[in-house]
Design a protein around this motif. Structure first.
Motif, PDB file in Angstrom:
ATOM      1  N   GLY A  29      20.079  28.448 -18.910  1.00 37.35           N
ATOM      2  CA  GLY A  29      20.425  29.814 -19.281  1.00 37.35           C
ATOM      3  C   GLY A  29      21.586  29.799 -20.250  1.00 37.35           C
ATOM      4  O   GLY A  29      21.498  30.312 -21.372  1.00 37.35           O
ATOM      5  N   GLU A  48      31.799  24.814 -18.746  1.00 36.74           N
ATOM      6  CA  GLU A  48      30.940  24.153 -17.759  1.00 36.74           C
ATOM      7  C   GLU A  48      31.821  23.344 -16.804  1.00 36.74           C
ATOM      8  O   GLU A  48      32.630  22.538 -17.233  1.00 36.74           O
ATOM      9  N   THR A  55      21.598  22.652 -13.333  1.00 39.78           N
ATOM     10  CA  THR A  55      20.718  22.190 -12.247  1.00 39.78           C
ATOM     11  C   THR A  55      19.461  21.561 -12.831  1.00 39.78           C
ATOM     12  O   THR A  55      19.042  20.470 -12.445  1.00 39.78           O
ATOM     13  N   LYS A  65      10.552  15.795 -11.848  1.00 43.59           N
ATOM     14  CA  LYS A  65       9.315  15.416 -12.581  1.00 43.59           C
ATOM     15  C   LYS A  65       9.310  13.932 -12.937  1.00 43.59           C
ATOM     16  O   LYS A  65       8.249  13.309 -13.035  1.00 43.59           O
ATOM     17  N   ALA A 128      35.485  28.486 -14.451  1.00 41.15           N
ATOM     18  CA  ALA A 128      35.989  29.783 -14.901  1.00 41.15           C
ATOM     19  C   ALA A 128      36.045  30.786 -13.761  1.00 41.15           C
ATOM     20  O   ALA A 128      35.188  30.784 -12.878  1.00 41.15           O
ATOM     21  N   ASP A 325      19.628  31.993 -12.674  1.00 36.36           N
ATOM     22  CA  ASP A 325      19.654  31.879 -11.214  1.00 36.36           C
ATOM     23  C   ASP A 325      20.760  32.707 -10.566  1.00 36.36           C
ATOM     24  O   ASP A 325      20.630  33.102  -9.409  1.00 36.36           O
ATOM     25  N   ALA A 333      13.844  27.760 -14.664  1.00 38.79           N
ATOM     26  CA  ALA A 333      14.564  27.395 -15.877  1.00 38.79           C
ATOM     27  C   ALA A 333      14.095  28.209 -17.084  1.00 38.79           C
ATOM     28  O   ALA A 333      14.916  28.673 -17.892  1.00 38.79           O
TER      29      ALA A 333
END
Ligand code: FAD
Ligand code: AMP
Length: 481
Positions: A29, A48, A55, A65, A128, A325, A333
């Protein structure tokens, strides 16, 4: 206020002054929002607290995967004799399985880092928290604190595994979440999975292929609640055939110890049963990662940590958006990314609403399972006058070659206009094929339009067209009932 044109869109923003955009969270996102914001001319800072990619890249879509791909190679090798190939998987080198997974993850995280740099997005490593409506305090990884103010803010802090209040789960070393399940020292000899949702089903599939004895315990009568019921039942049968024990209407009551293993108490349709497993995978959903944000200090409306937004991704505070999310809605995603692009567009003078109509749901089992639009259950619930076209994959040449023709394609359509309402695919590479379904829904295609589209032969996608033909009782490769 000046007018600004880009890609045919007129934006009412003052381009003489560079707009500052802060994005919190670098998952699919956040990093997508940051790149789109930079493309639109904003001065973008991304914060970040952990690792870029979030995730999805680090402990979600991609590593699962990678494990499933290794599992699929094992499966293919074990069926190679049927195709005349004399080879059998002798076993596996788990360290190498994990190393390959790590290499793919690292390459993608490196790619995201490079893309942000190329788009001149400033990345701050730290956590943050809001101190005012548009002011943030950043606890940086280097131990320093920084205060930042932005014209626009996009919150994309994602989610973390939820730990249910089941007695004996918290602090139990035998209980693992999806993150630890992706880095186990070795596949366990036995694994009990609590929760038959997507994450539980995918990890069950992977470990089953590596020889783990897997039991899935699901409280509801049906696995995969959002997927088509008929095809879910077929998938369940296929997984049981592979030796996975599946219990539905089975609620885990508590987890205790049995030597160095876990003993799990289950209420199975009113009868108490106990199961012993080396590991217990807790896969009962995820919760939003918003606690550290101090949303209340900014007055951002939320429902127990789920940030509330309108269709434009706007929160209750002007110029503050939220996506992905951390909304606690559709935790996927591709949804986070689409919402990220929208939020950046809207922050920079556009007005575009989010619509989940074309959202594909994919489950990477063997075979894969994917759906878009309404399920039959959904159509019934809404009282829609619908019809169904079904096509079994044993009648499709490419599927027969790929997996023995296991699976089916199901199309739902509205009886009045013959418009496609939903497409559901259980079969080889279903997650790739669902793109056609998403496009059909987006374009409001009818059965006839799918039929008029020439599908390549031999492909499994031909079966999508055949399912549409079957809906009109004119399928070529099965008798029409
Ligand atoms: P995230 O990816 O969670 O990113 C949020 C980021 O924000 C994180 O990096 C976090 O560290 C950071 N952050 C949080 N709080 C702060 C703060 N206060 N300050 C700074 N940074 C902060 N989805 C699919 O579509 N397909 C799949 O196949 C799929 N498989 C999955 C498999 C597993 C095992 C799991 C767990 C998830 C899977 N998902 C899949 C879901 C997918 O990973 C998420 O929907 C997606 O990552 C959400 O993106 P996001 O950007 O909203 O949040
Ligand atoms: P998802 O939210 O898609 O990850 O799926 C989580 C699944 O876990 C849901 O289908 C829930 O019904 C199931 N679940 C939640 N609690 C329990 C429990 N105590 N025992 C068994 N299944 C559970």
């Amino acid at each position: 206020m000046t007018l600004f044109e880009q890609n045919g869109v007129t934006r009412f923003i003052d381009m003489d002054k560079k707009i500052s955009l802060i994005v919190i969270g670098g998952g699919p996102g956040g990093y997508v929002a940051a790149i789109r914001g930079a493309q639109l001319g904003a001065d973008v800072t991304l914060i970040e607290k952990n690792r870029l990619g979030g995730t999805c890249l680090n402990v979600g879509c991609i590593p699962t995967k990678a494990l499933l791909h290794a599992a699929e190679i094992m499966e293919e090798m074990n069926h190679a004799a049927e195709y005349g190939i004399k080879v059998k998987a002798e076993g596996y080198d788990w360290k190498q399985v994990l190393a390959k997974k790590r290499a793919v993850v690292n390459q993608l995280v490196g790619g995201v880092t490079g893309l942000l740099k190329a788009n001149k997005v400033k990345v701050i490593e730290g956590e943050a928290a809001f101190t005012g409506t548009k002011t943030l305090s950043i606890n940086k990884k280097d131990g320093k604190t920084e205060t930042l103010t932005g014209d626009k803010i996009i919150i994309a802090t994602g989610s973390v595994p939820a730990i249910p209040p089941i007695p004996g789960v918290q602090g139990n070393p035998a209980c693992i979440d999806s993150t630890s399940a992706l880095s186990l020292e070795n596949p366990p000899e036995s694994l009990l999975v609590i929760g038959g949702g997507v994450i539980g089903m995918e990890l069950a599939t992977a470990y089953n292929a590596f020889g783990t004895k897997v039991t899935i315990v699901e409280a509801l009568p049906k696995l995969l609640p959002m997927m088509d019921g008929e095809l879910t039942a077929t998938l369940r049968g296929l997984m049981e055939k592979k030796g996975i024990e599946i219990l539905t209407e089975a609620k885990v009551l508590s987890v205790g110890k049995s030597g160095d293993k876990a003993e799990v108490q289950v209420d199975l349709k009113g009868v108490k049963k106990s199961f012993v497993a080396e590991k217990v995978l807790v896969a009962v959903g995820r919760k939003t990662d918003t606690a550290a944000l101090q949303l209340d200090k900014a007055g951002i409306r939320h429902d127990r940590g789920k940030i509330q937004v309108n269709e434009f991704m706007e929160t209750s505070v002007k110029d503050v958006y939220a996506i992905g999310d951390c909304l606690g809605q559709i935790m996927l995603a591709h949804i986070a990314s689409v919402q990220g692009e929208l939020a950046a567009e809207n922050a920079l003078g556009h007005k575009m609403g989010f619509d989940s109509k074309t959202n594909p749901s994919c489950v990477y089992t063997m075979p894969e399972f994917a759906g878009v639009g309404l399920t039959e259950e959904g159509a019934k619930e809404k009282g829609i006058d619908y019809g169904v076209g079904n096509f079994p994959l044993f009648a499709n040449g490419k599927a027969l070659i790929a997996n023995g023709g296991v699976g089916a394609i199901k199309i739902l359509y509205g009886k009045k206009f013959n418009e496609i309402l939903g497409i559901h695919i259980l079969g080889p590479r279903a997650t790739e094929m669902i793109g056609e379904g998403a496009l059909a829904l987006g374009l409001e295609a009818t059965l006839e339009e799918v039929i008029q589209t020439i599908h390549a032969h031999p492909t499994v996608t031909e079966a999508v067209r055949e399912a549409a033909l079957a809906a009109e009782k004119r399928a070529i490769h099965i008798p029409n009932k």
